[in-house]
Design a protein around this motif. Sequence first.
Motif, PDB file in Angstrom:
ATOM      1  N   LEU A 193      -2.669   7.137  -2.813  1.00 44.57           N
ATOM      2  CA  LEU A 193      -3.839   6.428  -2.506  1.00 44.57           C
ATOM      3  C   LEU A 193      -4.548   6.947  -0.989  1.00 44.57           C
ATOM      4  O   LEU A 193      -4.046   7.279  -0.158  1.00 44.57           O
ATOM      5  N   LEU A 241       0.728  -1.216  -0.192  1.00 46.33           N
ATOM      6  CA  LEU A 241       0.069   0.005   0.035  1.00 46.33           C
ATOM      7  C   LEU A 241       0.765   1.262  -0.055  1.00 46.33           C
ATOM      8  O   LEU A 241       0.747   2.199  -0.603  1.00 46.33           O
ATOM      9  N   THR A 242       1.954   1.183   0.900  1.00 48.91           N
ATOM     10  CA  THR A 242       2.839   2.389   0.792  1.00 48.91           C
ATOM     11  C   THR A 242       3.428   2.677  -0.720  1.00 48.91           C
ATOM     12  O   THR A 242       3.709   3.867  -0.931  1.00 48.91           O
ATOM     13  N   GLU A 261      -4.499   5.354   2.651  1.00 50.36           N
ATOM     14  CA  GLU A 261      -3.499   4.578   2.646  1.00 50.36           C
ATOM     15  C   GLU A 261      -2.708   4.434   4.375  1.00 50.36           C
ATOM     16  O   GLU A 261      -2.671   3.500   4.742  1.00 50.36           O
ATOM     17  N   SER A 294       1.043   3.974  -2.921  1.00 52.18           N
ATOM     18  CA  SER A 294       0.619   5.337  -2.690  1.00 52.18           C
ATOM     19  C   SER A 294       1.733   6.347  -3.088  1.00 52.18           C
ATOM     20  O   SER A 294       1.590   7.478  -3.740  1.00 52.18           O
TER      21      SER A 294
END
Length: 179
Positions: A51, A37-38, A54, A41
């Motif tokens: 994102l 996710l990081t 996030e 993003s």
Amino acid sequence: MANATSTSFERLERACHVLAGALVAFGGLCLLVACALTMLSIAGSLTIRPLPGEIELVEVLCGLAVFAFLPYCQLKRGHVGVDLVISAFGPKAMNVTQVIGDVLIALLLGLVTWRHFVGTMDKFGNGETTALLLIPVWWGYAVALALLFANLIICLFVVAADIRDIRNRRTIVASLGAH
């Protein structure tokens, strides 16, 4: 596989090892998802936009990973132990300090679990949500509570294993560096 000659304690020990291993895998998965996710993003912020939310998800996933790793740490006796003086008194003193430490950890974890349960019920009752994604906060608390209960089971097993080792006149084996 459990055979007909295995004792109930040995079956419980295997179950605790399986539980701790599964929780480590779950914690690792949480960290992998948080990293992905990081990364997405960051890539999104360099191209279009990051994102949304996030950070909220990464916070929850990293917190859950910590709770998921605690049972394995306790089972492998990986918590910090200082024995500069006690080791000079021999294995009996080491056993006594080990069981005292494990009982204290179990009691403190029981206290943390109880208070976390109270916090979970509070979050459930007040309907608090995350700021961007509007995810109910109690979900993360509930999963963490389940992980704390698993940790408490492992802690109680470790205390029982300590008592069993002392009764059988065995030295309690701690991880390297713990004693």
